[in-house]
Design a protein around this motif. Structure first.
Motif, PDB file in Angstrom:
ATOM      1  N   ILE A 127      28.888  36.580  35.588  1.00  0.00           N
ATOM      2  CA  ILE A 127      29.573  37.548  36.453  1.00  0.00           C
ATOM      3  C   ILE A 127      30.387  36.808  37.509  1.00  0.00           C
ATOM      4  CG2 ILE A 127      29.250  39.442  38.098  1.00  0.00           C
ATOM      5  CD1 ILE A 127      26.580  40.028  36.618  1.00  0.00           C
ATOM      6  N   PHE A 128      31.614  37.249  37.713  1.00  0.00           N
ATOM      7  CA  PHE A 128      32.516  36.643  38.707  1.00  0.00           C
ATOM      8  C   PHE A 128      32.758  37.649  39.823  1.00  0.00           C
ATOM      9  CE2 PHE A 128      36.645  35.072  40.309  1.00  0.00           C
ATOM     10  CZ  PHE A 128      36.400  33.703  40.363  1.00  0.00           C
ATOM     11  N   ILE A 129      32.519  37.239  41.076  1.00  0.00           N
ATOM     12  CA  ILE A 129      32.769  38.103  42.226  1.00  0.00           C
ATOM     13  C   ILE A 129      34.130  37.760  42.825  1.00  0.00           C
ATOM     14  CG2 ILE A 129      32.009  38.789  44.530  1.00  0.00           C
ATOM     15  CD1 ILE A 129      29.168  38.109  43.721  1.00  0.00           C
ATOM     16  N   THR A 130      34.996  38.747  42.934  1.00  0.00           N
ATOM     17  CA  THR A 130      36.306  38.527  43.541  1.00  0.00           C
ATOM     18  C   THR A 130      36.916  39.856  43.979  1.00  0.00           C
ATOM     19  OG1 THR A 130      38.507  37.565  43.262  1.00  0.00           O
ATOM     20  CG2 THR A 130      37.570  38.677  41.347  1.00  0.00           C
ATOM     21  N   HIS A 131      37.687  39.823  45.051  1.00  0.00           N
ATOM     22  CA  HIS A 131      38.494  40.985  45.423  1.00  0.00           C
ATOM     23  C   HIS A 131      39.943  40.742  45.034  1.00  0.00           C
ATOM     24  CE1 HIS A 131      38.975  38.165  48.757  1.00  0.00           C
ATOM     25  NE2 HIS A 131      40.144  38.732  48.997  1.00  0.00           N
ATOM     26  N   GLN A 132      40.213  39.541  44.503  1.00  0.00           N
ATOM     27  CA  GLN A 132      41.581  39.174  44.148  1.00  0.00           C
ATOM     28  C   GLN A 132      41.747  39.092  42.632  1.00  0.00           C
ATOM     29  OE1 GLN A 132      43.895  36.360  46.686  1.00  0.00           O
ATOM     30  NE2 GLN A 132      41.869  35.675  47.329  1.00  0.00           N
ATOM     31  N   ILE A 133      41.953  40.229  42.011  1.00  0.00           N
ATOM     32  CA  ILE A 133      42.338  40.213  40.592  1.00  0.00           C
ATOM     33  C   ILE A 133      43.800  39.786  40.498  1.00  0.00           C
ATOM     34  CG2 ILE A 133      42.608  41.596  38.513  1.00  0.00           C
ATOM     35  CD1 ILE A 133      39.697  41.110  39.379  1.00  0.00           C
ATOM     36  N   ASN A 134      44.579  40.267  41.457  1.00  0.00           N
ATOM     37  CA  ASN A 134      45.997  39.921  41.528  1.00  0.00           C
ATOM     38  C   ASN A 134      46.229  39.040  42.751  1.00  0.00           C
ATOM     39  OD1 ASN A 134      46.595  41.959  39.399  1.00  0.00           O
ATOM     40  ND2 ASN A 134      45.959  43.362  41.006  1.00  0.00           N
ATOM     41  N   LEU A 135      46.653  37.822  42.538  1.00  0.00           N
ATOM     42  CA  LEU A 135      46.858  36.898  43.639  1.00  0.00           C
ATOM     43  C   LEU A 135      48.155  37.221  44.381  1.00  0.00           C
ATOM     44  CD1 LEU A 135      45.911  33.557  41.828  1.00  0.00           C
ATOM     45  CD2 LEU A 135      44.436  35.018  43.230  1.00  0.00           C
TER      46      LEU A 135
END
Length: 308
Positions: A127-135
């Motif tokens: 699992i990858f945690i990120t709020h940036q799918i689009n940089l």
């Protein structure tokens, strides 16, 4: 698979060491996983471990080197990272190997990576945690998005700390990919009813060179005139001894959280984890983007109502 749906598993977690935002936003997730009787193994450097131990002395800690970020303080984040590309790629290979060793040694069921691209394994749920799918990139930086997408594709799920209508991250978190799971804003703070003081907090976070520059944007004398108490939280020495100023010990996170919960206003950088913290704290805010950091500049405009 959301955090609240994970029960009785051996879980390996690692967070990016770019400041402390990635680490601290994972505290709420770890709390929930522990509540669901999961066994947690955290892999990180010594500094990350010392912080997390203040919240979770009971979990298991493993050594994992941090990424070797080097910033010159000139607002050229993309250039600074590009200059570190060789070291970062070497780090990705190392952390994947280390993760494999931990998985075999501790019978790990699930691996969770907060923005560490090499921290995954093809044989277990990753699992990858990120709020940036689009940089937030300029046109000449588009190859970074392709590389980002390639790394994301190696993970089974993406936990996005935002709402499904992208309330906090705006365009950065917009996606219809089936791997994306919106888990809501995450913070080490919890929403509680507490009386606010006539005080404020100045938080100088992020790389030290930029944190020190941040203070130059703050009119401390004006704050001393307005508030009964001004708390300063930063990982460098602030050159002021005003009677209303209280310099908090940067190492005492849980104790500092109590001060943060009581202040009526916070002055800080517009980092994503900070924005989520402010949502839970429910106080007023004044944000300052780090010059040259496109994400913070975008989030500043988004949270100032200048952009949708």
């Amino acid at each position: 698979m959301k955090p609240e749906e994970v029960y009785s598993k051996n879980i390996l977690i690692a967070s990016l060491n770019w400041g402390f935002g990635h680490l601290t936003r994972d505290i709420g997730i770890i709390r929930l996983l522990l509540k669901n009787k999961n066994k947690i193994y955290f892999a990180g450097n010594e500094e990350q471990q010392e912080i997390l131990k203040q919240y979770f002395p009971e979990i298991n800690y493993l050594n994992l080197p941090g990424y070797d970020f080097q910033f010159k303080g000139k607002g050229e984040f993309a250039k600074d990272i590009l200059n570190s590309t060789f070291k970062l790629r070497k780090n990705l290979k190392l952390e994947k190997s280390v993760a494999k060793n931990f998985i075999d040694k501790f019978s790990i069921d699930i691996i969770i990576s907060d923005h560490r691209y090499g921290f995954f394994n093809e044989n277990i749920t990753s699992i990858f945690i990120t709020h940036q799918i689009n940089l937030p990139l300029k046109f000449w930086q588009r190859p970074f998005q392709i590389l980002h997408n390639n790394y994301l594709s190696k993970f089974d799920f993406w936990w996005i700390p935002d709402t499904e209508n992208n309330m906090f991250a705006g365009k950065l978190s917009r996606t219809k990919n089936v791997k994306a799971i919106f888990i809501g804003p995450q913070s080490r703070f919890e929403k509680i009813e507490i009386e606010k003081e006539n005080s404020c907090a100045v938080i100088a976070s992020g790389p030290i060179i930029y944190a020190a520059q941040f203070i130059k944007n703050i009119n401390l004398e004006a704050l001393f005139a307005q508030y009964d108490k001004v708390y300063f939280l930063g990982n460098f020495n602030l050159d002021s001894e005003h009677e209303k100023l209280e310099k908090l010990n940067f190492q005492k996170w849980v104790e500092n959280d109590l001060f943060m919960s009581k202040v009526s206003k916070i002055y800080s950088r517009s980092g994503y984890s900070t924005i989520m913290d402010l949502h839970f704290l429910g106080c007023e805010k004044e944000l300052f983007p780090t010059p040259g950091q496109a994400e913070q500049e975008y989030l500043f405009e988004l949270n100032s109502g200048l952009m949708q």
